[in-house]
Design a protein around this motif. Structure first.
Motif, PDB file in Angstrom:
ATOM      1  N   ARG A   1      49.293  67.512  40.380  1.00 51.02           N
ATOM      2  CA  ARG A   1      49.392  68.901  41.109  1.00 51.02           C
ATOM      3  C   ARG A   1      48.947  70.404  40.808  1.00 51.02           C
ATOM      4  O   ARG A   1      48.200  71.063  41.471  1.00 51.02           O
ATOM      5  N   GLU A   2      49.213  70.252  39.330  1.00 54.91           N
ATOM      6  CA  GLU A   2      48.672  71.651  38.645  1.00 54.91           C
ATOM      7  C   GLU A   2      47.316  71.597  38.776  1.00 54.91           C
ATOM      8  O   GLU A   2      46.805  72.773  38.853  1.00 54.91           O
ATOM      9  N   LYS A   3      46.621  70.537  38.251  1.00 52.96           N
ATOM     10  CA  LYS A   3      45.362  70.526  38.122  1.00 52.96           C
ATOM     11  C   LYS A   3      44.569  70.728  39.413  1.00 52.96           C
ATOM     12  O   LYS A   3      43.631  71.188  39.674  1.00 52.96           O
ATOM     13  N   LEU A   4      45.153  70.093  40.398  1.00 54.01           N
ATOM     14  CA  LEU A   4      44.594  70.319  41.717  1.00 54.01           C
ATOM     15  C   LEU A   4      44.629  71.714  42.374  1.00 54.01           C
ATOM     16  O   LEU A   4      43.793  72.082  42.729  1.00 54.01           O
ATOM     17  N   ALA A   5      45.723  72.329  42.069  1.00 58.23           N
ATOM     18  CA  ALA A   5      45.804  73.637  42.555  1.00 58.23           C
ATOM     19  C   ALA A   5      44.853  74.587  41.994  1.00 58.23           C
ATOM     20  O   ALA A   5      44.112  75.535  42.626  1.00 58.23           O
ATOM     21  N   ASP A   6      44.812  74.059  40.788  1.00 58.39           N
ATOM     22  CA  ASP A   6      43.726  75.078  39.824  1.00 58.39           C
ATOM     23  C   ASP A   6      42.087  74.759  40.462  1.00 58.39           C
ATOM     24  O   ASP A   6      41.413  75.940  40.651  1.00 58.39           O
ATOM     25  N   ALA A   7      41.859  73.502  40.820  1.00 56.56           N
ATOM     26  CA  ALA A   7      40.710  73.147  41.278  1.00 56.56           C
ATOM     27  C   ALA A   7      40.283  73.762  42.458  1.00 56.56           C
ATOM     28  O   ALA A   7      39.208  74.108  42.930  1.00 56.56           O
ATOM     29  N   GLN A   8      41.348  73.617  43.415  1.00 53.98           N
ATOM     30  CA  GLN A   8      41.139  74.239  44.871  1.00 53.98           C
ATOM     31  C   GLN A   8      40.955  75.796  44.684  1.00 53.98           C
ATOM     32  O   GLN A   8      40.352  76.371  45.683  1.00 53.98           O
ATOM     33  N   LYS A   9      41.535  76.411  43.785  1.00 53.59           N
ATOM     34  CA  LYS A   9      41.268  78.138  43.933  1.00 53.59           C
ATOM     35  C   LYS A   9      39.770  78.363  43.379  1.00 53.59           C
ATOM     36  O   LYS A   9      39.312  79.490  43.851  1.00 53.59           O
ATOM     37  N   THR A  10      38.974  77.286  43.100  1.00 56.98           N
ATOM     38  CA  THR A  10      37.546  77.485  42.753  1.00 56.98           C
ATOM     39  C   THR A  10      36.735  77.328  44.187  1.00 56.98           C
ATOM     40  O   THR A  10      35.503  77.756  44.047  1.00 56.98           O
ATOM     41  N   GLN A  11      37.334  76.763  44.888  1.00 57.96           N
ATOM     42  CA  GLN A  11      36.570  76.361  46.388  1.00 57.96           C
ATOM     43  C   GLN A  11      35.278  75.627  45.882  1.00 57.96           C
ATOM     44  O   GLN A  11      34.412  75.670  46.790  1.00 57.96           O
ATOM     45  N   ASN A  12      35.539  74.547  45.109  1.00 59.19           N
ATOM     46  CA  ASN A  12      34.435  73.932  44.727  1.00 59.19           C
ATOM     47  C   ASN A  12      34.749  72.380  44.976  1.00 59.19           C
ATOM     48  O   ASN A  12      35.636  71.828  44.055  1.00 59.19           O
ATOM     49  N   ASP A  13      34.345  71.725  45.860  1.00 53.48           N
ATOM     50  CA  ASP A  13      34.588  70.270  46.375  1.00 53.48           C
ATOM     51  C   ASP A  13      34.600  69.323  45.173  1.00 53.48           C
ATOM     52  O   ASP A  13      35.308  68.548  45.059  1.00 53.48           O
ATOM     53  N   ILE A  14      33.330  69.517  44.189  1.00 48.64           N
ATOM     54  CA  ILE A  14      33.215  68.692  43.466  1.00 48.64           C
ATOM     55  C   ILE A  14      34.237  68.806  42.189  1.00 48.64           C
ATOM     56  O   ILE A  14      34.668  67.698  41.758  1.00 48.64           O
ATOM     57  N   LYS A  15      34.713  70.012  41.932  1.00 45.14           N
ATOM     58  CA  LYS A  15      35.727  69.945  41.037  1.00 45.14           C
ATOM     59  C   LYS A  15      36.903  69.283  41.685  1.00 45.14           C
ATOM     60  O   LYS A  15      37.721  68.621  41.030  1.00 45.14           O
ATOM     61  N   VAL A  16      37.509  69.688  42.959  1.00 42.83           N
ATOM     62  CA  VAL A  16      38.618  69.095  43.274  1.00 42.83           C
ATOM     63  C   VAL A  16      38.404  67.527  43.408  1.00 42.83           C
ATOM     64  O   VAL A  16      39.177  66.755  43.088  1.00 42.83           O
ATOM     65  N   ASN A  17      37.349  66.881  43.823  1.00 46.04           N
ATOM     66  CA  ASN A  17      36.925  65.466  43.718  1.00 46.04           C
ATOM     67  C   ASN A  17      37.184  64.760  42.563  1.00 46.04           C
ATOM     68  O   ASN A  17      37.769  63.857  42.095  1.00 46.04           O
ATOM     69  N   MET A  18      36.712  65.475  41.298  1.00 43.20           N
ATOM     70  CA  MET A  18      36.875  65.149  40.055  1.00 43.20           C
ATOM     71  C   MET A  18      38.435  64.808  39.532  1.00 43.20           C
ATOM     72  O   MET A  18      38.599  63.905  38.772  1.00 43.20           O
ATOM     73  N   VAL A  19      39.201  66.136  40.003  1.00 42.52           N
ATOM     74  CA  VAL A  19      40.575  66.117  39.584  1.00 42.52           C
ATOM     75  C   VAL A  19      41.254  64.818  40.275  1.00 42.52           C
ATOM     76  O   VAL A  19      41.922  63.912  39.812  1.00 42.52           O
ATOM     77  N   LYS A  20      40.643  64.285  41.650  1.00 40.54           N
ATOM     78  CA  LYS A  20      41.319  63.216  42.449  1.00 40.54           C
ATOM     79  C   LYS A  20      40.815  61.880  41.717  1.00 40.54           C
ATOM     80  O   LYS A  20      41.745  61.224  41.594  1.00 40.54           O
ATOM     81  N   LYS A  21      39.622  61.864  41.314  1.00 37.10           N
ATOM     82  CA  LYS A  21      39.020  60.667  40.397  1.00 37.10           C
ATOM     83  C   LYS A  21      39.803  60.497  39.465  1.00 37.10           C
ATOM     84  O   LYS A  21      40.094  59.470  38.904  1.00 37.10           O
ATOM     85  N   GLU A  22      40.046  61.424  38.382  1.00 41.42           N
ATOM     86  CA  GLU A  22      40.647  61.439  37.198  1.00 41.42           C
ATOM     87  C   GLU A  22      42.174  60.843  37.294  1.00 41.42           C
ATOM     88  O   GLU A  22      42.554  60.178  36.584  1.00 41.42           O
ATOM     89  N   ARG A  23      42.782  61.366  38.597  1.00 44.24           N
ATOM     90  CA  ARG A  23      44.107  60.913  38.655  1.00 44.24           C
ATOM     91  C   ARG A  23      44.182  59.562  39.188  1.00 44.24           C
ATOM     92  O   ARG A  23      44.957  58.760  38.644  1.00 44.24           O
ATOM     93  N   HIS A  24      43.122  59.022  39.830  1.00 46.44           N
ATOM     94  CA  HIS A  24      43.124  57.692  40.081  1.00 46.44           C
ATOM     95  C   HIS A  24      43.089  57.078  38.861  1.00 46.44           C
ATOM     96  O   HIS A  24      43.546  55.555  38.913  1.00 46.44           O
ATOM     97  N   GLU A  25      41.963  57.313  38.023  1.00 42.18           N
ATOM     98  CA  GLU A  25      41.911  56.375  37.039  1.00 42.18           C
ATOM     99  C   GLU A  25      43.088  56.622  35.910  1.00 42.18           C
ATOM    100  O   GLU A  25      43.481  55.413  35.423  1.00 42.18           O
ATOM    101  N   ASP A  26      43.791  57.379  36.011  1.00 41.92           N
ATOM    102  CA  ASP A  26      45.336  57.528  35.092  1.00 41.92           C
ATOM    103  C   ASP A  26      46.170  56.630  35.677  1.00 41.92           C
ATOM    104  O   ASP A  26      46.847  55.793  35.446  1.00 41.92           O
TER     105      ASP A  26
END
Length: 199
Positions: A49-74
């Motif tokens: 949730r913390e990482k996603l909030a930071d990524a969403q602030k950038t308004q960069n979908d690639i960063k947001v999706n990378m956080v989601k993918k990392e979470r799924h791998e975890d």
């Protein structure tokens, strides 16, 4: 005198036994029984949730999706095959759907609920991950009421298991509230193969 002392000890023992076997009454008590896997799931969820909030602030979908993918791998590493065992949960809701199956919702201590839900499957809204009518798990649900603690085992469902056109393999989830009032909460679709009252 000895009789009253014996009676007092007997009553105390009975009350103590009741306290021991009554099961957890709140999350502080439930934490004592929580398996490491469940505890780590909540740690990963809070970190995500913390990482996603930071990524969403950038308004960069690639960063947001990378956080989601990392979470799924975890989660894949923590839950091989999506499977979890003997998690302590609190009962939120048990509903009977049109075919007699039970749609269930259980709460974790980290603002995550798991269980059955309606998902869009091939353009149609269908109940998914329900508990089969008259199964062993179904019969255990009779013992539960809102707020009761339970012990459950099962597996999280990946979205491409029932949406074949979905390229990503994220676990099927949605916001906890449909009106956006709880932006951090999540609901995960999970098929249960074991349910028992913790009380």
């Amino acid at each position: 005198m000895h009789f009253f002392r014996y009676l007092s000890i007997t009553i105390f023992t009975l009350f103590s036994a009741a306290a021991v076997y009554s099961g957890p009454q709140n999350w502080s008590e439930a934490d004592e029984y929580m398996p490491i896997q469940q505890d780590k799931f909540c740690e990963l969820t809070n970190s995500f949730r913390e990482k996603l909030a930071d990524a969403q602030k950038t308004q960069n979908d690639i960063k947001v999706n990378m956080v989601k993918k990392e979470r799924h791998e975890d989660l894949d590493a923590l839950l091989p095959g999506g499977e979890f065992k003997d998690w302590i949960v609190k009962t939120k809701q048990i509903r009977q759907v049109s075919n007699g199956d039970a749609a269930i919702e259980f709460e974790l201590p980290c603002n995550v609920n798991i269980g059955s839900s309606k998902f869009m499957v091939e353009g149609e809204s269908k109940w998914t991950a329900t508990v089969k009518y008259d199964s062993r798990e179904y019969k255990q649900l009779v013992k539960l009421s809102f707020g009761d603690f339970a012990i459950i085992s099962g597996s999280f469902i990946k979205i491409n298991e029932f949406v074949k056109s979905q390229k990503e393999t994220f676990y099927a989830s949605r916001p906890l509230s449909s009106d956006g009032s709880d932006s951090n909460g999540e609901f995960f679709l999970a098929k249960l193969n074991y349910i028992a009252s913790a009380n």
